[in-house]
Design an enzyme around this catalytic site. Sequence first.
Site, mmCIF file in Angstrom:
data_model
loop_
_atom_site.group_PDB
_atom_site.id
_atom_site.type_symbol
_atom_site.label_atom_id
_atom_site.label_comp_id
_atom_site.label_asym_id
_atom_site.label_seq_id
_atom_site.Cartn_x
_atom_site.Cartn_y
_atom_site.Cartn_z
ATOM 1 N N LYS A 35 -34.161 70.933 61.482
ATOM 2 C CA LYS A 35 -34.994 71.174 60.297
ATOM 3 C C LYS A 35 -36.468 70.884 60.597
ATOM 4 O O LYS A 35 -36.775 70.248 61.612
ATOM 5 C CB LYS A 35 -34.505 70.277 59.159
ATOM 6 N N TYR A 262 -69.149 64.513 61.019
ATOM 7 C CA TYR A 262 -69.368 64.365 59.577
ATOM 8 C C TYR A 262 -69.613 62.906 59.200
ATOM 9 O O TYR A 262 -68.902 62.016 59.635
ATOM 10 C CB TYR A 262 -68.142 64.851 58.799
HETATM 11 C C1 LIG Z 1 -32.385 64.736 59.137
HETATM 12 C C2 LIG Z 1 -30.941 64.433 59.060
HETATM 13 C C3 LIG Z 1 -30.264 63.848 60.149
HETATM 14 C C4 LIG Z 1 -30.966 63.376 61.402
HETATM 15 O O1 LIG Z 1 -31.614 62.150 61.203
HETATM 16 P P1 LIG Z 1 -32.289 61.375 62.436
HETATM 17 O O2 LIG Z 1 -32.730 60.101 61.860
HETATM 18 O O3 LIG Z 1 -33.412 62.228 62.906
HETATM 19 O O4 LIG Z 1 -31.234 61.225 63.468
HETATM 20 C C5 LIG Z 1 -28.902 63.689 60.042
HETATM 21 N N1 LIG Z 1 -28.244 64.055 58.923
HETATM 22 C C6 LIG Z 1 -28.864 64.591 57.851
HETATM 23 C C7 LIG Z 1 -28.071 64.964 56.657
HETATM 24 C C8 LIG Z 1 -30.227 64.783 57.883
HETATM 25 O O5 LIG Z 1 -30.842 65.316 56.830
#
Ligand SMILES: *Cc1c(COP(=O)(O)O)cnc(C)c1O
Length: 369
Positions: A35, A262
């Site tokens: 993601k 700036y």
């Molecule tokens: C983002 C996510 C993960 C991964 O989490 P990490 O801390 O990056 O390992 C696992 N499960 C779900 C449902 C997530 O949304």
Amino acid sequence: MHPTVIEINKKIFENNLVQIRKQIGVGVRLLLPIKANAYGHGLISVAQLAEPLVDYFGVACLDEGISLRQSGVSKPILVFGAIDEEQIRGLVENNLEITISSMYKATLVHEYCLKYDKKCKVQIKVDTGMNRVGIRPESFNPLLDFVLASSVLILTGVYSHLAMSEATDKWVTEAQITSFSAIVETVKVRKPSVICHLANSGGVCYHPSSYFDMVRPGLLSYGYFPGENLITGNLAEISPCFSLKSRVSYFKVVNKGVGISYNHRYHTSEMTRIITIPIGYGDGYRRGLSNSGEVIIRNKRYRISGTICMDMFMVDIGSNGEAYVGDEVVLIGKQGDQELKIEELASKLDTIIYEVLVGFNERISRVVV
Ligand SMILES: *Cc1c(COP(=O)(O)O)cnc(C)c1O
């Protein structure tokens, strides 16, 4: 090409996945959370590198799933997020596995599939302690009954999420594991092939009893450890595959006592050499690093001078500093024997590695090296 790039080191990334496999052992599947543009690493290029090495992908939302399918990914894709009624069609048509967290959503998907003569793979999400989305354990059985009885819903998984798996204090995670184990027992009696999964990166690193049938390490797969605890064994071989690099784009000599950038928040203390680096907060290199972030040029570290602009920032390299237009600048990663870790940026910005990584946007090209 724009001189500022994010380099993804293929060998290191692949090795991270191999080491995680060794840690979890045969029989436990590996889902790669991809993601938020693969944690800023580049959705499609990471998916292509990872597909031969993982069993599942995990995305947050429909659009991410569609992008993966359009780029040719054929492995199963689980959409973690709660879904909207209008998205059901896209999810079903793209063969994405839907997370079901309530009887209401289960009914919507069931009715859609009946109406259009479709079948849909779903996973039930249980809330064992995150107190975010997920059905409560006490309401799990009726939902399980409904999904298993449906002629159009195919239950492929049941999962939950850990709230503090990286913490030194382990009791919350242990309570979640216990709660999830009871769910797993119920599921396995009814349909043994359902994949039960709980572990994120912290679970993989610190809680082997959280592995069940599959693990979902995100941060760890990209090469970072979620907690401060000591890591030994296979996982100690894991390292970051992400570097942020640019090139010096301008060089000038300025007088002593001159204000830079700036609001003149930096003043030269001698007649000196000021170089410009073409990356700024418009790319996700955060303005909070003004006067505090560092870069490596010609094997030497320098501090950023003055306010970071939208598209560039300046560095005072001193009156004898050696850096010229075209020189490589490392903002995250290694050059020679120097290393600039993303942890440093996160700590200066008072945030976590995740947030710094996902902040780098589409203006920066991702290249696999
Ligand atoms: C983002 C996510 C993960 C991964 O989490 P990490 O801390 O990056 O390992 C696992 N499960 C779900 C449902 C997530 O949304």
